[in-house]
Design an enzyme around this catalytic site. Structure first.
Site, short mmCIF file in Angstrom:
data_model
loop_
_atom_site.label_atom_id
_atom_site.label_comp_id
_atom_site.label_asym_id
_atom_site.label_seq_id
_atom_site.Cartn_x
_atom_site.Cartn_y
_atom_site.Cartn_z
N HIS A 1 -74.27 77.30 34.32
CA HIS A 1 -73.73 76.06 34.86
C HIS A 1 -73.45 76.24 36.34
CE1 HIS A 1 -69.39 77.03 35.52
NE2 HIS A 1 -69.62 77.94 34.58
N CYS A 2 -73.53 75.12 37.07
CA CYS A 2 -73.12 75.11 38.47
C CYS A 2 -71.82 74.31 38.55
CB CYS A 2 -74.22 74.54 39.36
SG CYS A 2 -74.72 72.87 38.90
N ALA A 3 -71.55 73.70 39.68
CA ALA A 3 -70.27 73.01 39.86
C ALA A 3 -70.11 71.79 38.96
CB ALA A 3 -70.10 72.60 41.32
#
Length: 474
Positions: free
Chosen positions: A25-27
């Site tokens: 996952h990113c932000a």
């Protein structure tokens, strides 16, 4: 929110645990690599609690949850999948294996240019500030700020020096980033970039003038006559040379004994690449880069509003494919030759498209009755106005189609208007409302007019088409 339940629903709608190869996952997004995209239930994912949008890009299926939520969903997801934490780069690597040649090329350029964008943005914005301070008539008729306040002349000159630094030493930045991307030692890449802008070389900015005057100096090596000219502000020569450097380095390491590796490998890799850079790669790359920037500028200047309309209309679909990442290289070249090109026309058109997507998303929020959709559309629309279009495009506009079409029309018309008045940017930044400092001072008024046109048309058309769709549904 029950994050374990949400994570299980995500797994089920993605085709089950066995269909998932990697996840991170990113932000704001879950980034997942699946084995078979045909097994994905997109409609089902859309209805999962907390999902704000979804799209496939670069071999990954990405689901938008938003900051503060995505990390909790991922924690539950990884527990259910029985996998440890993975980085986005690991997932990207897994996704790359599924990509075609064109997708890999686009991703490769993005991987090289994205890390250096902060330096280019900082230099470009300072260049914009310098232009505003030195432009006559921008604040006071027939005078600039330095004329009014001579005491700040040195400060303005200092700003200009900082602004030019990233572009003068662009090959150093690109040499480091590109060589790292190609699997070589990035510090050798930086050294290669330094070689291409060495102060002992003639100034590459004035190559054409120096050549016309017959003042080019030469090395005479191995019977070759090699121009002693730098490559300040160029893109293609250092990219190709970095690939050659990394390839040479990797192959040399295979044959050079380990106890001589740190001596022999960098020596021969840098020497051979340097020789090739000045004899073959550099001259051809300089001409190629110049032809690309000259050709695009000529098309924009010649086709005028027609070219602007076409580019503006198609910009958002180009973003969907990811091809817009290649524009960074073109814009960097245009800005590096700003004295000749006048700046980049791509940035203002991108801004028109982003503003249109944001306004269309807000139009959808205005016309729709679904509270969940409105809750997604309002913040997504505001985000797009500020230059971040992903939530608006993938979360709302593409989902309902008519906001996306309305945005394309608004972007096309507004881009035609700014092209007619030759609006250009002299810096990169967030393409939208925050992009105002990046625009040439004499183009600022028409840039603002263009944004107003873009937003008005996109918003109005979205409301009209939205109400029409509601009437049909009834």
């Amino acid at each position: 929110m029950n994050f374990s339940q949400i994570a299980q629903q995500v797994i089920d709608k993605l085709g089950g645990k066995d269909n998932i190869s990697a996840a991170a996952h990113c932000a704001t997004r879950l980034r997942i690599v699946v084995k078979n995209e045909n097994l994905i239930d997109k409609k089902g994912i859309e209805n999962i609690e907390g999902v704000k949008g979804q799209f496939a890009v670069a071999g990954q299926y990405q689901i938008i949850f938003g900051s503060g939520t995505v990390n909790k969903v991922y924690a539950a997801l990884s527990k259910l999948l029985g996998i440890g934490d993975m980085t986005t780069s690991e997932v990207a690597a897994a996704g790359t294996e599924k990509q075609g040649l064109l997708q890999r090329l686009v991703k490769g350029l993005a991987d090289i240019f994205v890390p250096i964008i902060p330096a280019i943005v900082a230099g470009g914005l300072l260049m914009g500030i310098h232009s505003m301070l030195t432009a006559k008539g921008f604040f006071v008729e027939e005078k600039n700020v330095v004329d009014l306040y001579p005491a700040i002349a040195d400060l303005v000159d200092f700003i200009n020096t900082i602004a030019n630094a990233p572009f003068v030493f662009l090959p150093v930045l690109l040499g480091f980033s590109a060589t790292r991307k190609f699997g070589g030692n990035p510090f050798l890449g930086a050294a290669l970039g330094m070689l291409l802008v060495h102060p002992a070389l003639s100034d590459g900015w004035n190559y054409a003038l120096t050549l016309a005057k017959g003042n080019i100096q030469y090395w005479h090596i191995f019977g070759l006559e090699i121009e002693r000219v730098g490559y300040q502000g160029t893109v293609i020569p250092v990219l190709v040379a970095s690939w050659v450097l990394a390839t040479l380095e990797k192959n040399l390491r295979k044959v050079v004994p380990s106890f001589l590796d740190n001596l022999i490998t960098p020596l021969f890799a840098l020497f051979i690449t340097g020789l090739l850079a000045f004899t073959v790669i550099g001259p051809i790359g300089r001409e190629a880069g110049s032809l690309i920037s000259t050709g695009l500028t000529w098309l924009y200047d010649t086709l005028g509003f027609v070219g602007g309309a076409i580019f503006g209309t198609l910009y958002a679909p180009i973003v969907i494919t990811g091809m817009h990442q290649t524009f960074i290289a073109v814009e960097t070249q245009l800005l590096a030759e700003v004295a000749r090109t006048g700046g980049t026309f791509i940035f203002p058109i991108a801004a028109m498209s982003n503003i249109a997507q944001g306004a269309a998303c807000l139009g959808a929020a205005y016309v729709m009755k679904d509270a969940k959709v409105r809750g997604i559309a309002v913040p997504s629309g505001i985000s797009a106005l500020l230059g971040i279009t992903e939530p608006a495009m993938f979360g709302v506009n593409l989902r309902y189609r008519y906001p996306f079409i309305s945005a394309m029309i608004g972007a096309g018309i507004s881009s035609a208007v700014i092209a007619l008045f030759n609006v250009k940017a002299i810096a990169l930044g967030a393409a939208g409302l925050p992009g105002i400092p990046s625009i040439k001072p004499d183009s600022l008024a028409m840039y603002c007019v263009g944004m107003l046109i873009s937003a008005s048309i996109a918003f109005t058309l979205t409301v009209i088409l939205g109400k029409r769709a509601q009437l049909k549904a009834e």
